[in-house]
Enzyme design. Structure first.
Site, PDB file in Angstrom:
ATOM      1  CB  SER A  66      -2.125  67.340  19.490  1.00 53.31           C
ATOM      2  OG  SER A  66      -3.170  66.367  19.260  1.00 53.31           O
TER       3      SER A  66
ATOM      4  CG  HIS B 128      -3.139  62.253  23.250  1.00 52.78           C
ATOM      5  ND1 HIS B 128      -3.952  63.422  23.254  1.00 52.78           N
ATOM      6  CD2 HIS B 128      -2.690  62.225  22.055  1.00 52.78           C
ATOM      7  CE1 HIS B 128      -3.870  63.949  22.141  1.00 52.78           C
ATOM      8  NE2 HIS B 128      -3.554  63.364  21.351  1.00 52.78           N
TER       9      HIS B 128
ATOM     10  CG  HIS C 256      -8.703  61.401  20.141  1.00 51.81           C
ATOM     11  ND1 HIS C 256      -7.633  61.202  20.845  1.00 51.81           N
ATOM     12  CD2 HIS C 256      -9.065  62.707  19.602  1.00 51.81           C
ATOM     13  CE1 HIS C 256      -7.135  62.228  20.890  1.00 51.81           C
ATOM     14  NE2 HIS C 256      -7.523  63.105  20.250  1.00 51.81           N
TER      15      HIS C 256
ATOM     16  CE1 TYR D 283      -7.274  58.704  16.999  1.00 49.75           C
ATOM     17  CE2 TYR D 283      -8.697  60.687  16.781  1.00 49.75           C
ATOM     18  CZ  TYR D 283      -7.337  60.063  17.276  1.00 49.75           C
ATOM     19  OH  TYR D 283      -6.557  60.695  17.802  1.00 49.75           O
ATOM     20  CD  GLU D 284      -7.772  57.200  21.538  1.00 46.09           C
ATOM     21  OE1 GLU D 284      -6.792  56.599  22.105  1.00 46.09           O
ATOM     22  OE2 GLU D 284      -8.169  58.327  22.180  1.00 46.09           O
TER      23      GLU D 284
ATOM     24  CB  ALA E 190      -3.560  69.869  17.057  1.00 47.57           C
TER      25      ALA E 190
ATOM     26  CG  MET F 167      -9.515  63.909  13.681  1.00 47.10           C
ATOM     27  SD  MET F 167      -8.551  62.530  13.231  1.00 47.10           S
ATOM     28  CE  MET F 167      -7.796  63.185  11.740  1.00 47.10           C
ATOM     29  CB  SER F 168     -10.941  66.082  19.762  1.00 49.29           C
ATOM     30  OG  SER F 168     -10.353  67.462  19.469  1.00 49.29           O
TER      31      SER F 168
ATOM     32  CG  ASN G  31      -2.812  70.250   9.277  1.00 51.69           C
ATOM     33  OD1 ASN G  31      -2.879  69.947  10.391  1.00 51.69           O
ATOM     34  ND2 ASN G  31      -3.835  69.751   8.419  1.00 51.69           N
TER      35      ASN G  31
ATOM     36  CG  HIS H 179       0.347  62.376  13.908  1.00 53.80           C
ATOM     37  ND1 HIS H 179      -0.559  62.939  14.720  1.00 53.80           N
ATOM     38  CD2 HIS H 179       0.948  61.492  15.269  1.00 53.80           C
ATOM     39  CE1 HIS H 179      -0.416  62.955  16.173  1.00 53.80           C
ATOM     40  NE2 HIS H 179       0.587  61.927  16.331  1.00 53.80           N
TER      41      HIS H 179
HETATM   42  N1  HPA Z   1      -7.980  67.380   9.989  1.00 57.12           N
HETATM   43  C1  HPA Z   1      -8.125  66.892  11.074  1.00 57.12           C
HETATM   44  N2  HPA Z   1      -7.878  66.679  12.099  1.00 57.12           N
HETATM   45  C2  HPA Z   1      -6.436  67.357  12.354  1.00 57.12           C
HETATM   46  C3  HPA Z   1      -5.914  68.238  11.265  1.00 57.12           C
HETATM   47  C4  HPA Z   1      -6.721  68.007  10.015  1.00 57.12           C
HETATM   48  O1  HPA Z   1      -6.268  68.428   9.022  1.00 57.12           O
HETATM   49  N3  HPA Z   1      -4.962  68.408  11.782  1.00 57.12           N
HETATM   50  C5  HPA Z   1      -4.880  68.290  13.048  1.00 57.12           C
HETATM   51  N4  HPA Z   1      -5.813  67.675  13.429  1.00 57.12           N
END
Ligand code: HPA
Length: 271
Positions: free
Chosen positions: A29, A60, A82, A84-85, A112, A210-211, A234, A246
Site C-alpha cells: 500500500s 492496488h 490478499h 481477505y479478498e 503497510a 493482512m498480507s 498507524n 483505511h
Molecule cells: N491492522 C491490520 N492491517 C493493517 C493495519 C492494522 O492496524 N494497518 C495497516 N494494515
C-alpha cells in the site's frame, strides 16, 4: 487446474512479455509509484496473464512491471492479492511462483501495517525479523511442488540476515532509524480488536497486517532470499483512543513513501 500447469502458463506469458529478472519486489500500500523508478519498463496488467486473479482493492493498480534498476533486472508487482479478498492462498502466492520461474532469486516484500510495539510511531519503517500467521492457512498445503522445493521447508531464518544488515546500513546512511520486529498476519478485512492486539503483543508481535506471510513462505520454499520491509501506518487497535481507518493508513503510507522508496532503492543498489 493443475497447479504446476497454472504456474507454467502464467510464467510463459510473463517471460514473453517482460523477460527475466533477478530481483522481485512486491509493492505494498502506498508504494506503487516506486515502479516509476524502473528504466525501460515493460508492463503487463494482471488481467492479461493466464491464471492470474485480478486485484480488487482501490490503490492496488494490478500489474507486473519489469525493467532495469541500478544495473539489475527488477520485476515489480504493483498491487498484490490478499486472502481477505476471497482468493485462495495459491492465488495469493502465484505471482511469487511466477517470479521464481522467470529467474528471480531475491524477493523484497513490502507492506503497510499497524504498530503493536509501543515504542513505534506511525510513519516508522520496520525490517521484518520474523513472522507468524493466525490465518490458519498455509500456501504449501496440498501436493508438494518438488520442482520448487522440499515438502518440509526450513523457516528458521526466513529473512536473509545479510539483506537485513544491508537495509540497516542504508537507513543509517540516509539518516533515519529503521525499526526491526516480528510481523503477525491476521486474515482481515476488519482491523483487529484491542483484545486481539493485546494477544498478539503477548505472542511476540511488533506489528500486524493482512498480507506478506504466504508470499514469504512460498518464496522460502523456492529458495529465494527474502527481505521484508513494513511501513507502520498507524498504531494498532486500542493503543490510541481513536478508531482505525483505511484513510489514515493510506495517508500515512503516502507521507512515508519518499523515505520508504529511498530505502528500497538503496537496498536494490547495494544487492
Ligand atoms: N491492522 C491490520 N492491517 C493493517 C493495519 C492494522 O492496524 N494497518 C495497516 N494494515
Amino acid at each position: 487446474m493443475d497447479e504446476m500447469k497454472r504456474i507454467e502458463g502464467a510464467a510463459k506469458k510473463v517471460r514473453e512479455a517482460l523477460g527475466t529478472a533477478e530481483i522481485g519486489i512486491i509493492l505494498g500500500s502506498g508504494l506503487g509509484d516506486y515502479a516509476d523508478a524502473l528504466e525501460k519498463a515493460d508492463r503487463l496488467p494482471y488481467g492479461e496473464i493466464p491464471g492470474f486473479p485480478v486485484s480488487t482493492v482501490a490503490g492496488h493498480a494490478g500489474k507486473l512491471l519489469c525493467g532495469m534498476l541500478h544495473g539489475k533486472r527488477v520485476m515489480m508487482m504493483q498491487g498484490r492479492f490478499h486472502y481477505y479478498e476471497g482468493y485462495s492462498m495459491k492465488d495469493v502466492t502465484l505471482p511469487v511462483r511466477v517470479m521464481q520461474s522467470v529467474g528471480v532469486k531475491t524477493l523484497i516484500v513490502t507492506n503497510a501495517c499497524g504498530g503493536i510495539n509501543l515504542s513505534f510511531a506511525p510513519g516508522d519503517l520496520m525490517v521484518i525479523s520474523d513472522v507468524f500467521s493466525l490465518t490458519g492457512q498455509n500456501p504449501l498445503i496440498g501436493q508438494n511442488l518438488d520442482a520448487f522445493g522440499p515438502r518440509f521447508p526450513d523457516m528458521s531464518c526466513a529473512f536473509d540476515r545479510e539483506l537485513r544488515g544491508l537495509a540497516h546500513a542504508v537507513a543509517k546512511k540516509q539518516g533515519f532509524e529503521l525499526r526491526e520486529g516480528v510481523y503477525a498476519q491476521m486474515t482481515g478485512p476488519c482491523y483487529e480488536t484491542p483484545a486481539e492486539i493485546r494477544m498478539l503483543r503477548t505472542l511476540g508481535a511488533d506489528a500486524v497486517g493482512m498480507s506478506t506471510v504466504p508470499e514469504v513462505i512460498v518464496a522460502r520454499h523456492g529458495g529465494m532470499r527474502v527481505l521484508g520491509i513494513s511501513c507502520i501506518t498507524n498504531m494498532a487497535a486500542g493503543i490510541l483512543d481513536q478508531p482505525l481507518s483505511h484513510a489514515e493508513v493510506t495517508e500515512t503510507a503516502n507521507r512515508a513513501k519518499g523515505r520508504f522508496q529511498a530505502l528500497i532503492d538503496g537496498v536494490v543498489k547495494g544487492i
